[in-house]
Design an enzyme around this catalytic site. Structure first.
Site, short mmCIF file in Angstrom:
data_model
loop_
_atom_site.label_atom_id
_atom_site.label_comp_id
_atom_site.label_asym_id
_atom_site.label_seq_id
_atom_site.Cartn_x
_atom_site.Cartn_y
_atom_site.Cartn_z
N GLY A 36 0.83 -1.21 0.00
CA GLY A 36 0.00 0.00 0.00
C GLY A 36 0.85 1.25 0.00
N ASN A 37 0.23 2.37 0.27
CA ASN A 37 0.98 3.63 0.34
C ASN A 37 0.36 4.51 1.42
OD1 ASN A 37 -1.08 5.45 -0.95
ND2 ASN A 37 -0.80 3.94 -2.58
#
Ligand code: CTP
Length: 407
Positions: A210-211
């Site tokens: 993810g980020n």
């Protein structure tokens, strides 16, 4: 307008959601707004006069025959910087659309020259009825801001479209309308799609790549567009924020889900804004069961490239004249990388901001340079993400073709 302490008229209709409007009133008064509550007679069956008086710190204005020497049916509307009607019932929308004035609130709506924000709440059948649709269309055509109701639990056991947005979201919408100082609903009749948040690419059932995107900038774009009268679809990837008032929210997880939702919604949209942080790569395969330690060290994760959604929607527009906006977060050589990215992606505008060292991600403030395909660059100074969003919509609005009449 008194910018520090704006005068807000809070018109309350006879709907059960009136109880949520007490919370909106609190938010308004606590943040320095002067609020005159004008409930309809039947609204007082749901929430009584003492509650409105105590929370607003003012007597409640309920009838055209009270304090007649002060001419309340004219004065209240004339003095307002903003009128908010919440909940706006089907009956109130009908009266407002047709200029009827049989009580203090409907008189006030005719005398107000400031922006008017309606927050409808009713059962889905009433909202979808052709009579209500026509009344809403008429109000919007005349420049009123009518928020689409939220989807969720209604009175009783049923659920559907018709819920009043949460008080925080209504408060944010009201503030945006005031912040624009009466410039009104310039995006009325426009349909926009905004993506927000950060995609998650599954490694196994419990882990993902993810980020750090919080979704705040995308949510601010949705809030501000709705407060300018647009019909807003918000494609939201893993965001923990309350739904913006007036936006239809589609939740997605991965880049491919986000792509499907954006492609699905962009047909007929006037603008598509890709504020989401989309993962460039995903694991080539997702393990069906949780990956265990084997003692032999970690197995490498093979990655494959995700589709580039911005590139795709820029190349092939969802309708002629559709404005496509991308975002770019860069850590260095910001303008150089931004200009190259704008050319590569083929969008009309690219909002470039510098990230790293606590900037942009998860913060309430943002600053950016908006690069345009025509070679221009617009600096947006540091400020709330809602202000930046409004500037982006200004630039989008300037590029939209005139609305097609009869739409
Ligand atoms: N974007 C997209 N699809 C992707 C990756 C990015 O639509 N697979 C969009 C983002 O929503 C954003 C813009 O493209 O509006 C810029 O994203 P960014 O990750 O900075 O672009 P990249 O092409 O990945 O460039 P870089 O080489 O900097 O990674």
């Amino acid at each position: 307008m008194n910018t520090e302490h704006p005068e807000v008229v809070l018109g309350v209709g006879a709907g059960i959601a009136a109880y949520k409007v007490c919370e909106l009133l609190r938010r308004l008064t606590e943040s320095g707004h002067r609020v005159q509550v004008v409930p309809t007679a039947d609204a007082l069956r749901f929430v009584g006069e003492p509650t409105w008086a105590a929370l607003s710190g003012r007597p409640v204005a309920t009838g055209v025959w009270d304090r007649v020497h002060e001419v309340p049916h004219v004065r209240i509307g004339q003095a307002a910087d903003l009128v908010v009607v919440a909940p706006a019932t089907a009956d109130l929308l009908a009266k407002a659309a047709h200029g009827m004035a049989d009580d203090l609130l409907t008189n006030t709506l005719l005398t107000a020259r400031c922006p008017v924000l309606f927050a409808p709440a009713m059962h889905t059948e009433m909202w979808e009825h052709p009579a209500t649709r026509a009344n809403v269309a008429l109000l919007r055509e005349r420049g009123a801001i009518v928020l689409d109701p939220a989807v969720g639990r209604l009175t009783g056991a049923d659920s559907g479209r018709g819920r009043l947005p949460d008080p925080d979201a209504l408060f944010a919408a009201a503030r945006r309308v005031l912040a624009r100082g009466g410039r009104g609903a310039d995006l009325a009749g426009r349909r926009v799609v905004v993506s927000a948040g950060g995609t998650r690419e599954a490694i196994d059932p419990v882990r993902f790549l993810g980020n750090r995107s919080s979704g705040r900038q995308g949510y601010a774009l949705a809030t501000t567009a709705a407060a300018r009268g647009a019909e807003v679809v918000l494609v939201s990837a893993n965001v923990g924020l309350p739904d913006p008032a007036g936006a239809r929210v589609r939740r997605v997880g991965s880049a491919r889900e986000l792509r499907d939702a954006v492609l699905d919604e962009r047909a007929g949209a006037d603008a598509v804004v890709m504020a989401a942080a989309v993962a460039d790569f995903r694991p080539a395969a997702t393990a069906e069961a949780k990956i265990k330690k084997t003692g032999a060290g970690p197995a490498p994760i093979e990655l494959v490239e995700n589709p580039d959604i911005l590139l795709e929607i820029s190349r092939e527009r969802g309708r002629p004249g559709q404005v496509v906006v991308g975002f770019a977060a860069e850590t260095d050589h910001v303008l150089e990388h931004g200009r190259a990215k704008l050319d590569r992606k083929g969008c009309d505008l690219l909002v470039v901001n510098q990230v790293g060292e606590g900037r942009a991600f998860g913060t309430a403030d943002n600053q950016a340079v908006v690069l345009a395909a025509d070679g221009s660059a617009t600096e947006i100074p540091r400020g709330p993400k809602e202000d930046l969003a409004d500037r982006v919509w200004d630039l989008v609005a300037g590029r939209l073709a005139p609305p097609v009449t009869g739409r």
